[in-house]
Scaffold this motif. Structure first.
Motif, PDB file in Angstrom:
ATOM      1  N   CYS A  10       0.809  -1.211   0.000  1.00  0.00           N
ATOM      2  CA  CYS A  10       0.000   0.000   0.000  1.00  0.00           C
ATOM      3  C   CYS A  10       0.847   1.268   0.000  1.00  0.00           C
ATOM      4  N   GLU A  11       1.934   1.249   0.757  1.00  0.00           N
ATOM      5  CA  GLU A  11       2.759   2.466   0.833  1.00  0.00           C
ATOM      6  C   GLU A  11       3.436   2.764  -0.500  1.00  0.00           C
ATOM      7  N   ARG A  30       0.792   3.931  -2.897  1.00  0.00           N
ATOM      8  CA  ARG A  30       0.435   5.308  -2.549  1.00  0.00           C
ATOM      9  C   ARG A  30       1.481   6.291  -3.073  1.00  0.00           C
ATOM     10  N   PRO A  84       9.381   0.746   3.053  1.00  0.00           N
ATOM     11  CA  PRO A  84       8.015   0.669   3.568  1.00  0.00           C
ATOM     12  C   PRO A  84       7.966   0.077   4.980  1.00  0.00           C
ATOM     13  N   SER A 104       5.572  -1.686   6.033  1.00  0.00           N
ATOM     14  CA  SER A 104       4.829  -2.941   6.041  1.00  0.00           C
ATOM     15  C   SER A 104       5.258  -3.772   4.843  1.00  0.00           C
TER      16      SER A 104
END
Ligand SMILES: Cc1cc2nc3c(=O)[nH]c(=O)nc-3n(C[C@H](O)[C@H](O)[C@H](O)COP(=O)(O)OP(=O)(O)OC[C@H]3O[C@@H](n4cnc5c(N)ncnc54)[C@H](O)[C@@H]3O)c2cc1C
Lengths: 324, 259
Positions: free
Chosen positions: A74-75, A78, A187, A189
């Motif tokens: 996701c990071e 994004r 990141p 995660s």
């Protein structure tokens, strides 16, 4: 509006998700209306889509091929999206209203300051103003949402199943390799693995008749009555999510986006309100018969036949009729 | 492990004819019964379970009016240690504004983990959780149906589509939006709620937070709320239950189900 329509393409294990085609279809229509370009963003191995026709559905596909980001992060997604948005100033950004999209879209909105409308079932442009159509209260009401200021662009998550993927023309299909932003931080995660929640003793996807139990059954003790109904009818028991959440039936009975998609000849929905995550799973059903004591329940909008009654009264009446 | 959990009080709308007010922009919900948002009750339970396992404190937070304290008291009765209500003064808010308000308060509550529900039962937006995470600079995951703490990390089981879960490892502090079914929210009695009223419930006025006008103007606005079209729905089978039953059996047979 002059900027592109930007579509975030979801891929899992190398294959493009169905919802992304639906986004491209809607984006295609908006692009035709506004005479702007359709740009798709794909993070993952290019080889995974070259054999499909997905890239032809956009004017350009920006492809970030990086072995570090084969799986959704996701990071990274994004930061890549934020970079593209800042540089290219798209008029609209479309993301699927999926578990990943629900993670990604608000993050892009927070980082860019662009306004966001989620779980949209339609996007319209009326007199130059962008409007999103979405539902409230699990589909009991509809709302038209506008943005205070969309001059710098706006973001939507689009409900899966809202747009048909049939019959829209191909576009330029140019493939443009892009690089990860240079200053990309490590990141916080990372992807570990996918886990299949698995098959169970019964396979609801193969049943001809599903007798499906919703939260309206009220308590675990009364499930037996419906199981008996299913036995008498020669059907298989399925259910909505809350029934699984409460531990009343095992997960492999669940119909819906996070459960199974089913295609029985007849789907009998008992005490199910008709939330989209449930209804998405019965698109392939032949005939849907819904029983709900709330005559305004959204399930009646998608069912072929409806019975506005208590599900136990209905069940008893069927049992009695078949005993005759 | 100190945890903040965000909760919302929502109207209970089953079997209710929702009334749209004259401006066509609001739903009249005052007269309805209210409950804790379903997703949030799982988030509170998960916070309490983690606290019971790992120690630490749980703070429940809501943005709303005095009536909304009901859900904070429920969280306290379930085992939260303290609660904070941010008085919003009835101003119009969307998910982005609520997240901004929550961020300005939670920033000052030392914690390792923030939990919210996936979405709220009323507006079904799924915006507040992740937006809040971004404003606080936390790593985040949405739609989580399993949590394991492992050293300085948290391992989240994220529910994807079609019965597949993603396992993701996130560095703490993190924010997770919690999916229903992750646990079994404990039962709280009226007595339990009464007893919990001894616990601290702090009220902060949104005006004290030093937020700018810009932070408080919702970027989205409802132009109109309307009922779905009456057309195109199910053919309703009416009459005595025995008549309806015969009709349904007949439909099933016609559709090729062997009875
Ligand atoms: C990411 C995500 C994924 C999801 N995935 C799924 C999924 O895969 N499958 C799924 O089902 N849901 C899923 N959901 C949940 C979904 O949004 C709804 O909350 C859920 O489908 C509601 O289930 P229900 O209709 O049984 O319960 P409710 O919405 O509570 O409806 C119960 C219905 O029963 C009626 N009723 C009550 N008593 C009686 C009675 N005695 N007789 C007749 N009718 C009665 C009521 O009028 C009401 O309409 C998901 C949600 C999210 C956020």
């Amino acid at each position: 509006m002059t900027g592109d329509i930007l579509v975030f393409v979801e891929q899992r294990a190398g294959s493009v998700r169905e919802v992304s085609y639906q986004l491209l279809s809607k984006a295609n229509q908006i692009c035709a209306e506004l005479s702007v370009r359709l740009t798709a963003v794909f993070i993952g191995p290019k080889a995974s889509f070259l054999s499909s026709d997905f890239y032809k559905k956009a004017d350009r596909v920006l492809v970030l091929e990086d072995e570090r980001f084969g799986d959704f992060n996701c990071e990274i997604a994004r930061d890549v999206m934020v970079g593209i948005i800042k540089e290219q100033r798209p008029a609209m950004v479309l993301v699927g209203h999926t578990p990943w999209g629900m993670d990604l879209a608000p993050a892009i909105a927070a980082k860019t300051g662009l306004p966001l409308s989620t779980d949209c079932v339609d996007i319209k442009i009326e007199a130059g103003k962008v409007k999103a159509v979405r539902q409230l209260y699990g589909g009991k009401l509809f709302a038209r949402v506008v943005f205070k200021d969309e001059s710098k662009g706006c973001i939507f998550t689009v409900r899966p199943g809202s747009f048909s993927v049939e019959g829209y023309p191909d576009r330029m299909g140019e493939i443009v390799p892009i690089e990860a932003p240079k200053d990309l931080p490590e990141p916080s995660s990372r992807f570990v693995e996918y886990v299949d929640t698995g098959a169970g003793e019964v396979d609801i996807t193969q049943a001809e008749l599903l007798v499906s139990i919703g939260r309206g059954v009220g308590e675990k003790e009364r499930i037996e009555e419906i199981q008996e109904l299913a036995r008498i009818l020669g059907g298989v028991v399925s259910c909505s999510r809350p029934v699984v959440d409460k531990g009343w039936l095992p997960k492999y009975h669940q119909v819906g986006t996070s459960g199974k998609s089913v295609k029985p000849k007849v789907y009998l929905a008992l005490g199910i309100s008709g939330a989209f995550q449930h209804v998405a799973g019965i698109a392939g059903a032949g005939t849907v018969i819904a029983v709900n004591k709330d005559k305004k329940a959204p399930i009646f909008r998608v069912a072929d036949y409806g019975v506005a009654d208590d599900l136990f009264a209905f069940s008893d009446a069927i049992k009695k009729a078949l005993k005759k | 492990m100190d945890i903040v959990v965000c909760v919302k009080r929502v109207p209970f709308t089953q079997e209710v004819d929702l009334e749209i007010d004259r401006s066509k922009r609001f739903v009249a919900t005052e007269s309805l019964a209210h409950v804790i948002n379903d997703w949030d009750s799982y988030a509170v339970e998960e916070a309490i379970l983690l606290k019971e396992k790992l120690g630490g404190e749980v703070t429940a937070v809501t943005v709303g009016s005095e009536d909304d304290e009901e859900v904070l008291r429920r969280a306290l009765a379930m085992g939260a240690d303290r609660a904070v209500r941010i008085e919003s003064g009835g101003m119009p808010m969307d998910g982005t504004v609520v997240a901004g308000i929550l961020a300005s308060v939670i920033r000052n509550i030392p914690c390792d983990l923030v939990l919210t529900g996936v979405q709220a039962d009323d507006d079904n937006q799924a915006v507040v959780g992740v937006t809040l995470a971004e404003l606080l600079g936390l790593s985040h995951a949405a739609v989580v149906r399993g949590i394991e703490v492992s050293g300085a990390d948290i391992v989240a089981r994220i529910e994807l589509e079609g019965g597949v879960d993603e396992i993701r490892r996130l560095r703490l502090p993190a924010l997770l939006t919690i999916q229903t079914g992750i646990n079994e929210p404990r039962y709280v009695s009226v007595m339990g709620i009464r007893k919990a009223s001894k616990k601290e419930l702090k009220v902060i006025d949104v005006k004290e937070l030093g937020l700018s006008q810009n932070d408080l103007v919702p970027p989205t606005e409802i132009e109109e709320i309307y009922l779905p079209a009456d057309t195109g729905g199910a053919e309703m089978l009416k009459g005595d239950p025995s008549v309806v039953a015969e009709a349904v059996i007949d439909i099933m047979r016609r559709k090729g189900v062997a009875l």
